[in-house]
Design an enzyme around this catalytic site. Structure first.
Site, PDB file in Angstrom:
ATOM      1  N   ARG A 130      -5.780  -0.541   3.312  1.00  0.00           N
ATOM      2  CA  ARG A 130      -4.307  -1.860   2.903  1.00  0.00           C
ATOM      3  C   ARG A 130      -4.334  -2.242   1.875  1.00  0.00           C
ATOM      4  O   ARG A 130      -4.010  -2.616   0.703  1.00  0.00           O
ATOM      5  CB  ARG A 130      -4.147  -2.345   3.868  1.00  0.00           C
ATOM      6  CG  ARG A 130      -2.886  -3.561   3.478  1.00  0.00           C
ATOM      7  CD  ARG A 130      -2.896  -4.585   4.668  1.00  0.00           C
ATOM      8  NE  ARG A 130      -2.246  -6.111   4.592  1.00  0.00           N
ATOM      9  CZ  ARG A 130      -1.269  -6.317   4.813  1.00  0.00           C
ATOM     10  NH1 ARG A 130      -0.019  -4.837   5.291  1.00  0.00           N
ATOM     11  NH2 ARG A 130      -0.345  -7.511   4.267  1.00  0.00           N
ATOM     12  N   TYR A 169       7.001 -13.583  10.141  1.00  0.00           N
ATOM     13  CA  TYR A 169       6.034 -15.247  10.237  1.00  0.00           C
ATOM     14  C   TYR A 169       6.002 -14.785   8.491  1.00  0.00           C
ATOM     15  O   TYR A 169       6.536 -13.912   7.836  1.00  0.00           O
ATOM     16  CB  TYR A 169       5.263 -14.423  10.466  1.00  0.00           C
ATOM     17  CG  TYR A 169       4.719 -14.885  11.576  1.00  0.00           C
ATOM     18  CD1 TYR A 169       5.131 -14.820  12.661  1.00  0.00           C
ATOM     19  CD2 TYR A 169       3.729 -16.241  11.545  1.00  0.00           C
ATOM     20  CE1 TYR A 169       5.245 -16.190  14.160  1.00  0.00           C
ATOM     21  CE2 TYR A 169       3.295 -16.892  12.448  1.00  0.00           C
ATOM     22  CZ  TYR A 169       4.009 -16.436  14.261  1.00  0.00           C
ATOM     23  OH  TYR A 169       3.627 -17.403  15.540  1.00  0.00           O
ATOM     24  N   ASN A 178      -0.384  -8.244  -1.978  1.00  0.00           N
ATOM     25  CA  ASN A 178       1.095  -8.394  -1.848  1.00  0.00           C
ATOM     26  C   ASN A 178       0.991 -10.461  -0.861  1.00  0.00           C
ATOM     27  O   ASN A 178       1.880 -11.565  -0.777  1.00  0.00           O
ATOM     28  CB  ASN A 178       2.020  -8.378  -1.155  1.00  0.00           C
ATOM     29  CG  ASN A 178       3.890  -8.378  -1.207  1.00  0.00           C
ATOM     30  OD1 ASN A 178       4.056  -9.097  -1.424  1.00  0.00           O
ATOM     31  ND2 ASN A 178       3.718  -7.886  -0.229  1.00  0.00           N
ATOM     32  N   ARG A 179      -0.478 -11.102  -0.986  1.00  0.00           N
ATOM     33  CA  ARG A 179      -0.383 -12.773  -0.755  1.00  0.00           C
ATOM     34  C   ARG A 179      -0.953 -13.013  -2.154  1.00  0.00           C
ATOM     35  O   ARG A 179      -1.244 -14.391  -1.693  1.00  0.00           O
ATOM     36  CB  ARG A 179      -1.422 -12.645   0.629  1.00  0.00           C
ATOM     37  CG  ARG A 179      -1.293 -12.019   1.095  1.00  0.00           C
ATOM     38  CD  ARG A 179       0.558 -12.762   2.635  1.00  0.00           C
ATOM     39  NE  ARG A 179       0.171 -12.135   3.514  1.00  0.00           N
ATOM     40  CZ  ARG A 179       1.375 -11.028   3.273  1.00  0.00           C
ATOM     41  NH1 ARG A 179       1.428 -10.152   2.539  1.00  0.00           N
ATOM     42  NH2 ARG A 179       1.535 -10.583   5.478  1.00  0.00           N
ATOM     43  N   HIS A 195       7.500  -1.841   1.122  1.00  0.00           N
ATOM     44  CA  HIS A 195       6.174  -1.040   1.543  1.00  0.00           C
ATOM     45  C   HIS A 195       7.128  -0.312   2.928  1.00  0.00           C
ATOM     46  O   HIS A 195       8.272   0.110   3.296  1.00  0.00           O
ATOM     47  CB  HIS A 195       6.160  -2.389   2.444  1.00  0.00           C
ATOM     48  CG  HIS A 195       5.898  -3.145   1.127  1.00  0.00           C
ATOM     49  ND1 HIS A 195       4.289  -4.034   1.270  1.00  0.00           N
ATOM     50  CD2 HIS A 195       6.385  -4.733   0.393  1.00  0.00           C
ATOM     51  CE1 HIS A 195       3.978  -5.000   0.778  1.00  0.00           C
ATOM     52  NE2 HIS A 195       5.265  -5.189  -0.106  1.00  0.00           N
ATOM     53  N   SER A 196       6.217   0.411   4.259  1.00  0.00           N
ATOM     54  CA  SER A 196       6.686   0.357   5.096  1.00  0.00           C
ATOM     55  C   SER A 196       5.624   0.232   6.602  1.00  0.00           C
ATOM     56  O   SER A 196       4.782  -0.654   6.170  1.00  0.00           O
ATOM     57  CB  SER A 196       6.245   1.996   5.272  1.00  0.00           C
ATOM     58  OG  SER A 196       4.841   2.467   5.391  1.00  0.00           O
ATOM     59  N   GLU A 205      10.995  -2.925   4.244  1.00  0.00           N
ATOM     60  CA  GLU A 205      10.377  -1.962   4.605  1.00  0.00           C
ATOM     61  C   GLU A 205      10.951  -0.718   5.047  1.00  0.00           C
ATOM     62  O   GLU A 205      11.370  -0.476   5.767  1.00  0.00           O
ATOM     63  CB  GLU A 205       9.571  -2.229   6.324  1.00  0.00           C
ATOM     64  CG  GLU A 205       8.782  -3.986   6.359  1.00  0.00           C
ATOM     65  CD  GLU A 205       7.285  -3.719   5.773  1.00  0.00           C
ATOM     66  OE1 GLU A 205       7.149  -2.802   5.867  1.00  0.00           O
ATOM     67  OE2 GLU A 205       6.817  -4.946   5.356  1.00  0.00           O
ATOM     68  N   HIS A 235       0.273  -1.532  -0.436  1.00  0.00           N
ATOM     69  CA  HIS A 235      -0.472  -1.351   0.091  1.00  0.00           C
ATOM     70  C   HIS A 235      -0.455  -0.395   0.223  1.00  0.00           C
ATOM     71  O   HIS A 235       0.093   0.708   0.990  1.00  0.00           O
ATOM     72  CB  HIS A 235       0.226  -2.178   1.611  1.00  0.00           C
ATOM     73  CG  HIS A 235       0.305  -3.748   1.964  1.00  0.00           C
ATOM     74  ND1 HIS A 235       1.309  -4.102   2.195  1.00  0.00           N
ATOM     75  CD2 HIS A 235      -0.342  -4.316   1.453  1.00  0.00           C
ATOM     76  CE1 HIS A 235       1.005  -5.208   1.634  1.00  0.00           C
ATOM     77  NE2 HIS A 235      -0.087  -5.851   1.412  1.00  0.00           N
ATOM     78  N   ALA A 236      -2.516   0.191  -0.074  1.00  0.00           N
ATOM     79  CA  ALA A 236      -2.396   1.200  -0.201  1.00  0.00           C
ATOM     80  C   ALA A 236      -1.756   2.641   1.049  1.00  0.00           C
ATOM     81  O   ALA A 236      -1.629   3.761   0.140  1.00  0.00           O
ATOM     82  CB  ALA A 236      -3.744   1.481  -0.515  1.00  0.00           C
ATOM     83  N   ARG A 237      -1.927   2.492   1.985  1.00  0.00           N
ATOM     84  CA  ARG A 237      -1.811   3.468   3.333  1.00  0.00           C
ATOM     85  C   ARG A 237      -0.707   3.781   3.389  1.00  0.00           C
ATOM     86  O   ARG A 237      -0.147   4.682   4.331  1.00  0.00           O
ATOM     87  CB  ARG A 237      -2.507   2.395   4.540  1.00  0.00           C
ATOM     88  CG  ARG A 237      -1.788   1.147   4.816  1.00  0.00           C
ATOM     89  CD  ARG A 237      -2.638   0.475   6.610  1.00  0.00           C
ATOM     90  NE  ARG A 237      -2.216  -0.474   6.598  1.00  0.00           N
ATOM     91  CZ  ARG A 237      -2.930  -1.524   7.722  1.00  0.00           C
ATOM     92  NH1 ARG A 237      -3.966  -1.043   7.883  1.00  0.00           N
ATOM     93  NH2 ARG A 237      -2.618  -2.929   7.973  1.00  0.00           N
ATOM     94  N   GLU A 238       0.498   2.942   2.865  1.00  0.00           N
ATOM     95  CA  GLU A 238       2.024   2.935   2.916  1.00  0.00           C
ATOM     96  C   GLU A 238       2.548   4.188   2.156  1.00  0.00           C
ATOM     97  O   GLU A 238       3.016   3.578   1.242  1.00  0.00           O
ATOM     98  CB  GLU A 238       2.257   2.138   2.915  1.00  0.00           C
ATOM     99  CG  GLU A 238       2.582   0.591   3.598  1.00  0.00           C
ATOM    100  CD  GLU A 238       2.490  -0.879   3.477  1.00  0.00           C
ATOM    101  OE1 GLU A 238       3.729  -1.008   2.792  1.00  0.00           O
ATOM    102  OE2 GLU A 238       2.004  -1.317   3.770  1.00  0.00           O
TER     103      GLU A 238
HETATM  104 ZN   LIG Z   1       3.094  -3.505   3.174  1.00  0.00          ZN
END
Ligand SMILES: [Zn+2]
Length: 422
Positions: A238, A359, A254-255, A307-308, A382, A182-185
């Site tokens: 993201r 979830y 990540n999906r 991740h974060s 995370e 996820h790019a923004r993390e």
């Molecule tokens: Zn992430």
């Protein structure tokens, strides 16, 4: 539902008026308590719209953080109030935070190189060029270090794995850690490279066993196109940057993994931030990770997908609430490592399976690693924080986060050596 459709109807308008780079002037981040299933289901509908950007996953009994732009804040607040839901402003305006971050990064860049060989350090966020220059240096200066390019991104950037294998790769239990899917993390790639540095340039005598007894594989940026895009155009992007000719670009890597692909907790709408892509492994980036892992799955004993944010240590499954057969072992190793993490700076991280803590989420990388590649100790962490800064975590947090996460991995590595020598 009518109001949600109203949101969807505004999609075209927003895309037509987008200008780059995005300043996020007057964008707010709301923190919303998710008290019951009705709240969760109500909020879930907004995941399909680009107007409500989910910074955290929906979490029953916890909070969810969402970013909303100035044009739709009033409507959004009204809708929440009508549903009887409370909310608070976590970040009242994102723009000054992003400006301060950019200023600090630019100033750091203007200073001379950290040393004669490379420009990497952990007091500032760095770009891919700095990562790869540092990799090249390590490869050239250490006999037991090599770089493997495992593929190219959609836009043609290298996906590089840095390998530390004393006496050659493949003969010892291996640890594989990746970040930045996820790019923004940004804290993800920063912490992955921090750990790499601890095992190379900063290796101490007391950690020598970690490279003596194990192989290490680090992929700091699974999504280099996205990472580049967050630095050039949109700090809060993201997904990947793939283009299927749809209204919106990018897939949630990540999906996109092929184990129980698209079986829930992922969107089939290309404009959603959790879009699973047109098919399993449609993204060249996830294909590259799959190829690397499939080729090394016999030796890889531990996998971590970084991740974060939120301070969570997540275990498989993600797609189902059912516990994996090895859950007790997986949880027990995570708990022991979490104690080591806590001892460093007394930061609390919560351990649990993805649906236990958040979830359901299908097509995630750890389900593939555990379910298909057979890597028993597969995790997703995370990182910091718990929501003061979210993705815009100050660079001063890189080193303390790196220190606690390194303690987690060092403990895991030693336990894995023990388990494999029995
Ligand atoms: Zn992430």
């Amino acid at each position: 539902m009518k109001s949600v459709l109203f949101f969807l109807g505004l999609v075209g308008l927003a895309l037509a008026t987008t200008t780059l780079p995005k300043t996020y002037e007057n964008y707010k981040v709301f923190r919303i308590p998710v008290e019951n299933r009705e709240h969760a289901e109500f909020l879930k509908k907004f995941e399909e719209t680009p107007f409500v950007d989910f910074w955290t996953e929906l979490r029953l009994g916890g909070n969810v953080d969402v970013m909303v732009g100035p044009g739709t804040q009033f409507t959004f607040e009204e809708m929440l109030t009508r549903e009887g839901m409370s909310f608070s402003e976590m970040i009242p305006n994102l723009a000054p935070m992003l400006r301060a971050e950019k200023l600090a990064q630019d100033e750091h860049k203007r200073n001379k190189k950290v040393n004669a060989n490379y420009n990497m350090d952990w007091v500032s966020y760095h770009d891919l060029f700095d990562f790869y220059e540092y990799f090249d240096y390590l490869e050239a200066h250490y006999e037991d270090i090599s770089v493997e390019t495992i593929g190219q991104s959609f836009e043609g950037r290298d996906l590089r794995v840095l390998k530390i294998c004393r006496g050659g790769c493949g003969n010892k239990p291996a640890m594989f850690v990746d970040g930045g899917i996820h790019a923004r993390e940004w804290i993800g790639p920063a912490v992955v490279t921090y750990m790499l540095n601890e095992l190379t340039e900063n290796l101490s005598a007391e950690n020598n066993d970690l490279v003596e007894d194990l192989d290490w594989y680090f992929l700091p940026s699974v999504n280099p196109d996205g990472y580049y895009y967050t630095q050039a155009s949109d700090r809060l992007w993201r997904k990947t940057r793939s283009d299927y000719g749809e209204l919106c670009r990018g897939t949630d890597g990540n999906r996109n993994f092929g184990y129980q692909f698209a079986t829930g907790g992922a969107s089939n709408s290309p404009c959603s931030d959790t879009y699973h892509g047109p098919s399993a492994f449609s993204e060249v980036e996830t294909q590259a990770v799959k190829g690397f892992v499939d080729a090394n799955k016999d030796s890889i004993k531990f996998y971590n997908n970084i991740h974060s944010y939120g301070q969570l240590i997540l275990t498989p499954w993600g797609y189902s609430e059912e516990l994996v057969p090895d859950y007790d072992d997986i949880k027990s190793l995570a708990d022991t490592c979490n104690d080591a993490l806590y001892a460093v700076h007394q930061k609390s991280y919560e351990v649990g399976c993805i649906p236990c803590v958040l979830y359901t989420a299908s097509g995630n990388s750890i389900d593939y690693m555990y379910g298909d590649a057979g890597i028993k100790y597969s995790y997703s962490i995370e990182l910091r924080d718990e929501g003061s800064y979210g993705f815009v975590l100050p660079a001063s947090e890189i080193i303390p986060t790196g220190e606690e996460i390194f303690a987690f991995h060092a403990t895991a590595a030693r336990l894995i050596v023990q388990e494999n020598s029995q």
